[in-house]
Design a protein around this motif. Structure first.
Motif, PDB file in Angstrom:
ATOM      1  N   PRO A 293       0.825  -1.207   0.000  1.00  0.00           N
ATOM      2  CA  PRO A 293       0.000   0.000   0.000  1.00  0.00           C
ATOM      3  C   PRO A 293       0.859   1.257   0.000  1.00  0.00           C
ATOM      4  CG  PRO A 293       0.013  -1.022   2.164  1.00  0.00           C
ATOM      5  CD  PRO A 293       0.695  -1.976   1.238  1.00  0.00           C
ATOM      6  N   ARG A 294       0.352   2.265  -0.655  1.00  0.00           N
ATOM      7  CA  ARG A 294       1.079   3.531  -0.678  1.00  0.00           C
ATOM      8  C   ARG A 294       0.090   4.654  -0.439  1.00  0.00           C
ATOM      9  NH1 ARG A 294       0.347   6.362  -5.420  1.00  0.00           N
ATOM     10  NH2 ARG A 294      -0.549   5.227  -7.196  1.00  0.00           N
ATOM     11  N   ASN A 295       0.585   5.794  -0.082  1.00  0.00           N
ATOM     12  CA  ASN A 295      -0.266   6.952   0.131  1.00  0.00           C
ATOM     13  C   ASN A 295      -0.838   7.437  -1.205  1.00  0.00           C
ATOM     14  OD1 ASN A 295       0.259   6.969   2.885  1.00  0.00           O
ATOM     15  ND2 ASN A 295       2.076   8.265   2.636  1.00  0.00           N
ATOM     16  N   ILE A 296      -2.139   7.746  -1.192  1.00  0.00           N
ATOM     17  CA  ILE A 296      -2.800   8.231  -2.402  1.00  0.00           C
ATOM     18  C   ILE A 296      -2.653   9.747  -2.463  1.00  0.00           C
ATOM     19  CG2 ILE A 296      -5.002   8.370  -3.619  1.00  0.00           C
ATOM     20  CD1 ILE A 296      -5.862   5.843  -2.161  1.00  0.00           C
ATOM     21  N   ARG A 297      -2.250  10.201  -3.629  1.00  0.00           N
ATOM     22  CA  ARG A 297      -2.098  11.643  -3.792  1.00  0.00           C
ATOM     23  C   ARG A 297      -3.454  12.333  -3.639  1.00  0.00           C
ATOM     24  NH1 ARG A 297       0.449  12.791  -9.411  1.00  0.00           N
ATOM     25  NH2 ARG A 297      -1.222  11.332  -9.966  1.00  0.00           N
ATOM     26  N   GLU A 298      -3.444  13.528  -3.114  1.00  0.00           N
ATOM     27  CA  GLU A 298      -4.664  14.285  -2.919  1.00  0.00           C
ATOM     28  C   GLU A 298      -5.390  14.487  -4.247  1.00  0.00           C
ATOM     29  OE1 GLU A 298      -7.786  16.279  -1.240  1.00  0.00           O
ATOM     30  OE2 GLU A 298      -6.212  15.038  -0.313  1.00  0.00           O
ATOM     31  N   GLU A 299      -4.627  14.686  -5.325  1.00  0.00           N
ATOM     32  CA  GLU A 299      -5.227  14.882  -6.645  1.00  0.00           C
ATOM     33  C   GLU A 299      -6.000  13.629  -7.087  1.00  0.00           C
ATOM     34  OE1 GLU A 299      -3.832  15.787 -11.258  1.00  0.00           O
ATOM     35  OE2 GLU A 299      -2.379  15.864  -9.612  1.00  0.00           O
ATOM     36  N   ASP A 300      -5.393  12.439  -6.842  1.00  0.00           N
ATOM     37  CA  ASP A 300      -6.068  11.188  -7.199  1.00  0.00           C
ATOM     38  C   ASP A 300      -7.316  10.973  -6.340  1.00  0.00           C
ATOM     39  OD1 ASP A 300      -4.245  10.581  -9.129  1.00  0.00           O
ATOM     40  OD2 ASP A 300      -2.995   9.324  -7.831  1.00  0.00           O
ATOM     41  N   ARG A 301      -7.170  11.266  -5.060  1.00  0.00           N
ATOM     42  CA  ARG A 301      -8.318  11.081  -4.178  1.00  0.00           C
ATOM     43  C   ARG A 301      -9.483  11.973  -4.585  1.00  0.00           C
ATOM     44  NH1 ARG A 301     -11.116  13.124  -0.336  1.00  0.00           N
ATOM     45  NH2 ARG A 301     -10.017  15.098  -0.534  1.00  0.00           N
ATOM     46  N   ARG A 302      -9.180  13.227  -4.912  1.00  0.00           N
ATOM     47  CA  ARG A 302     -10.219  14.168  -5.311  1.00  0.00           C
ATOM     48  C   ARG A 302     -10.881  13.730  -6.617  1.00  0.00           C
ATOM     49  NH1 ARG A 302      -7.480  18.229  -4.560  1.00  0.00           N
ATOM     50  NH2 ARG A 302      -6.682  18.575  -6.686  1.00  0.00           N
ATOM     51  N   TRP A 303     -10.062  13.233  -7.557  1.00  0.00           N
ATOM     52  CA  TRP A 303     -10.605  12.764  -8.839  1.00  0.00           C
ATOM     53  C   TRP A 303     -11.562  11.590  -8.619  1.00  0.00           C
ATOM     54  CZ3 TRP A 303      -9.835   7.882 -11.118  1.00  0.00           C
ATOM     55  CH2 TRP A 303     -10.330   7.756 -12.417  1.00  0.00           C
ATOM     56  N   PHE A 304     -11.189  10.669  -7.754  1.00  0.00           N
ATOM     57  CA  PHE A 304     -12.013   9.504  -7.493  1.00  0.00           C
ATOM     58  C   PHE A 304     -13.341   9.916  -6.858  1.00  0.00           C
ATOM     59  CE2 PHE A 304     -13.461   6.085  -4.708  1.00  0.00           C
ATOM     60  CZ  PHE A 304     -13.510   5.017  -5.592  1.00  0.00           C
ATOM     61  N   MET A 305     -13.307  10.790  -5.852  1.00  0.00           N
ATOM     62  CA  MET A 305     -14.512  11.216  -5.167  1.00  0.00           C
ATOM     63  C   MET A 305     -15.452  11.970  -6.101  1.00  0.00           C
ATOM     64  SD  MET A 305     -14.312   9.882  -2.246  1.00  0.00           S
ATOM     65  CE  MET A 305     -15.766  10.688  -1.556  1.00  0.00           C
ATOM     66  N   GLU A 306     -14.884  12.820  -6.965  1.00  0.00           N
ATOM     67  CA  GLU A 306     -15.724  13.557  -7.910  1.00  0.00           C
ATOM     68  C   GLU A 306     -16.392  12.612  -8.902  1.00  0.00           C
ATOM     69  OE1 GLU A 306     -13.277  16.461  -9.754  1.00  0.00           O
ATOM     70  OE2 GLU A 306     -13.206  17.788  -8.001  1.00  0.00           O
ATOM     71  N   ALA A 307     -15.633  11.609  -9.331  1.00  0.00           N
ATOM     72  CA  ALA A 307     -16.186  10.642 -10.280  1.00  0.00           C
ATOM     73  C   ALA A 307     -17.358   9.878  -9.667  1.00  0.00           C
ATOM     74  CB  ALA A 307     -15.103   9.658 -10.733  1.00  0.00           C
ATOM     75  N   MET A 308     -17.214   9.468  -8.407  1.00  0.00           N
ATOM     76  CA  MET A 308     -18.275   8.709  -7.763  1.00  0.00           C
ATOM     77  C   MET A 308     -19.486   9.585  -7.456  1.00  0.00           C
ATOM     78  SD  MET A 308     -17.083   5.724  -7.832  1.00  0.00           S
ATOM     79  CE  MET A 308     -18.420   4.953  -6.929  1.00  0.00           C
ATOM     80  N   GLN A 309     -19.247  10.795  -6.975  1.00  0.00           N
ATOM     81  CA  GLN A 309     -20.354  11.680  -6.628  1.00  0.00           C
ATOM     82  C   GLN A 309     -21.140  12.102  -7.855  1.00  0.00           C
ATOM     83  OE1 GLN A 309     -18.607  14.857  -4.384  1.00  0.00           O
ATOM     84  NE2 GLN A 309     -17.999  13.513  -2.679  1.00  0.00           N
ATOM     85  N   ALA A 310     -20.448  12.232  -8.989  1.00  0.00           N
ATOM     86  CA  ALA A 310     -21.117  12.661 -10.211  1.00  0.00           C
ATOM     87  C   ALA A 310     -22.151  11.645 -10.657  1.00  0.00           C
ATOM     88  CB  ALA A 310     -20.090  12.893 -11.324  1.00  0.00           C
ATOM     89  N   HIS A 311     -21.925  10.375 -10.304  1.00  0.00           N
ATOM     90  CA  HIS A 311     -22.829   9.333 -10.759  1.00  0.00           C
ATOM     91  C   HIS A 311     -23.586   8.673  -9.609  1.00  0.00           C
ATOM     92  CE1 HIS A 311     -21.819   8.960 -15.112  1.00  0.00           C
ATOM     93  NE2 HIS A 311     -20.821   9.717 -14.687  1.00  0.00           N
ATOM     94  N   ALA A 312     -23.563   9.282  -8.445  1.00  0.00           N
ATOM     95  CA  ALA A 312     -24.344   8.762  -7.333  1.00  0.00           C
ATOM     96  C   ALA A 312     -25.821   9.017  -7.592  1.00  0.00           C
ATOM     97  CB  ALA A 312     -23.915   9.424  -6.027  1.00  0.00           C
ATOM     98  N   VAL A 313     -26.675   8.078  -7.185  1.00  0.00           N
ATOM     99  CA  VAL A 313     -28.107   8.199  -7.419  1.00  0.00           C
ATOM    100  C   VAL A 313     -28.815   8.376  -6.084  1.00  0.00           C
ATOM    101  CG1 VAL A 313     -30.167   7.024  -8.292  1.00  0.00           C
ATOM    102  CG2 VAL A 313     -27.983   6.778  -9.491  1.00  0.00           C
ATOM    103  N   ASP A 314     -29.634   9.399  -5.997  1.00  0.00           N
ATOM    104  CA  ASP A 314     -30.497   9.586  -4.837  1.00  0.00           C
ATOM    105  C   ASP A 314     -31.708   8.685  -5.058  1.00  0.00           C
ATOM    106  OD1 ASP A 314     -32.366  10.402  -2.965  1.00  0.00           O
ATOM    107  OD2 ASP A 314     -31.714  12.491  -3.019  1.00  0.00           O
ATOM    108  N   VAL A 315     -31.704   7.520  -4.407  1.00  0.00           N
ATOM    109  CA  VAL A 315     -32.716   6.507  -4.687  1.00  0.00           C
ATOM    110  C   VAL A 315     -34.111   6.999  -4.325  1.00  0.00           C
ATOM    111  CG1 VAL A 315     -33.505   4.174  -4.133  1.00  0.00           C
ATOM    112  CG2 VAL A 315     -31.070   4.624  -4.437  1.00  0.00           C
ATOM    113  N   VAL A 316     -34.257   7.625  -3.171  1.00  0.00           N
ATOM    114  CA  VAL A 316     -35.586   8.096  -2.774  1.00  0.00           C
ATOM    115  C   VAL A 316     -36.093   9.140  -3.763  1.00  0.00           C
ATOM    116  CG1 VAL A 316     -36.887   9.302  -0.989  1.00  0.00           C
ATOM    117  CG2 VAL A 316     -35.184   7.583  -0.347  1.00  0.00           C
ATOM    118  N   LYS A 317     -35.200  10.024  -4.215  1.00  0.00           N
ATOM    119  CA  LYS A 317     -35.601  11.022  -5.210  1.00  0.00           C
ATOM    120  C   LYS A 317     -36.058  10.339  -6.494  1.00  0.00           C
ATOM    121  CE  LYS A 317     -33.836  14.933  -7.910  1.00  0.00           C
ATOM    122  NZ  LYS A 317     -32.642  15.766  -8.218  1.00  0.00           N
TER     123      LYS A 317
END
Length: 370
Positions: free
Chosen positions: A25-49
């Motif tokens: 394991p290695r430390n994840i760069r802040e840039e990579d972490r931010r890219w991953f979170m943005e990618a997931m949030q962009a396609h997250a579905v509000d199921v109740v909505k």
């Protein structure tokens, strides 16, 4: 970034590269972490909505939807999406909270057969192992259109899916089981057994077996209505699951003193021929087919033992339990809970309510109602 779309192949490779165990394991760069979170949030579905949006569509009159260019195929796709959402038991119960249960039940009366069938599938998932939703569907008069579709729909697929939904609705739910018995469903079940649709036959056989297990009085009713003869016929089906379900039903009936004695006496010749044919077929099976027919072997032996008070040839020849098979009890389900929605798995372990009782995982799989 969301507007550019997510490169899912790249996202998958990136994820695997950080978790495949081939490198420390290695430390994840802040840039990579931010890219991953943005990618997931962009396609997250509000199921109740999304469920509220689907509910709005289901509430809209059919002619209005047609005027807006909404096709039956669009409705089917929407129901497929709703089906995925209600796999989680909390979402299934939330369907009522957002006002979607009643319009969903309304689709059971839709003029389009595919939509009626899709709606029944969603209902099956909503009520499966879910006493709260079973009660809500009954209170919303959802049983009546399901029964009508099961007994008289011109489309065999709709009839089959409606029967699956009924099975899920009444299983381990006293009010539902009582309503089903009062509706005198036996002619519909007989029609299912007499059909050429193996899925329809299987669902009817499994429900019959549940009914006689749940209340011994059904044994006599089913025997008097001539069901054993149909079940003996289906026990020779080319479909293994149909054979097993028919043999299982016959075994339950045979275990009942009064009904069992009547069946053994009135259907003696047919039953004897059936068992001998099944024994001959099993003895000629290849090793792979024998392993696949494990349950059938046990059922034939048990039924023979009850009818003739002696072990079958299968037992004498070691074909009931093959070498390497530790026992003929169903093995514990140690993996099933990892391959089903976690909240529904949790519900299956929860203490039963006053009206409903949750089935163990193995039984739920065997008597799956969809």
């Amino acid at each position: 970034m969301a507007g550019d779309g997510v490169k899912w192949d790249g996202l998958l490779k990136w994820s695997l590269s950080h978790s495949d165990g081939t490198r420390p394991p290695r430390n994840i760069r802040e840039e990579d972490r931010r890219w991953f979170m943005e990618a997931m949030q962009a396609h997250a579905v509000d199921v109740v909505k999304r469920m509220r949006e689907i509910t709005m569509v289901m509430r809209t009159p059919e002619e209005v939807l047609e005027a807006q260019g909404v096709t039956p195929s669009d409705i089917e796709g929407m129901l497929d999406e709703l089906h995925e959402h209600v796999e989680a038991i909390d979402m299934a119960n939330d369907l009522h909270s957002v006002g979607g249960l009643v319009p969903l039940l309304g689709y059971l009366r839709n003029s389009n057969a595919s939509i009626r069938g899709k709606a029944a599938e969603v209902v099956s998932t909503v009520v499966q192992n879910n006493p709260r939703s079973q009660q809500l569907v009954m209170e919303a008069s959802g049983f009546e259109p399901l029964l009508l579709n099961f007994t008289s729909d011109p489309d065999i697929t709709v009839r089959t899916k409606a029967l699956g939904a009924i099975s899920c609705l009444i299983r381990n739910y006293k009010a539902g089981t009582t309503a089903f018995r009062l509706a005198n469903p036996y002619s519909g079940l007989r029609d299912a057994l007499s059909s050429n649709n193996t899925r329809f036959q299987r669902k009817a056989l499994n429900l019959i077996q549940y009914l006689v297990q749940e209340n011994s009085s059904d044994c006599s009713v089913i025997a008097e209505l001539g069901f054993p003869r149909l079940m003996i016929h289906l026990a020779s089906s080319d479909d293994l699951e149909v054979r097993e379900a028919a043999l299982g039903g016959l075994l339950e009936l045979a275990r009942d003193g009064t009904a069992g004695n009547n069946i053994i006496s009135t259907e003696k010749d047919q039953l004897s021929q059936l068992l001998q044919n099944r024994i001959d077929d099993i003895r000629s099976m290849s090793p792979d087919d024998l392993r696949a027919a494990r349950e059938e072997r046990q059922l034939v032996d048990s039924l023979w033992s009850i009818c003739y008070n002696e072990p079958s040839v299968l037992r004498k020849e070691g074909l009931v339990v093959l070498s390497g098979e530790e026992s003929f009890e169903m093995p514990p389900d140690v993996a099933g809970r990892f391959f089903e929605p976690p909240l529904r798995a949790w519900a299956a372990k929860a203490p039963p309510s006053n009206e409903g009782q949750v089935w163990p995982t193995e039984q739920r799989k065997r008597h799956h109602c969809v």
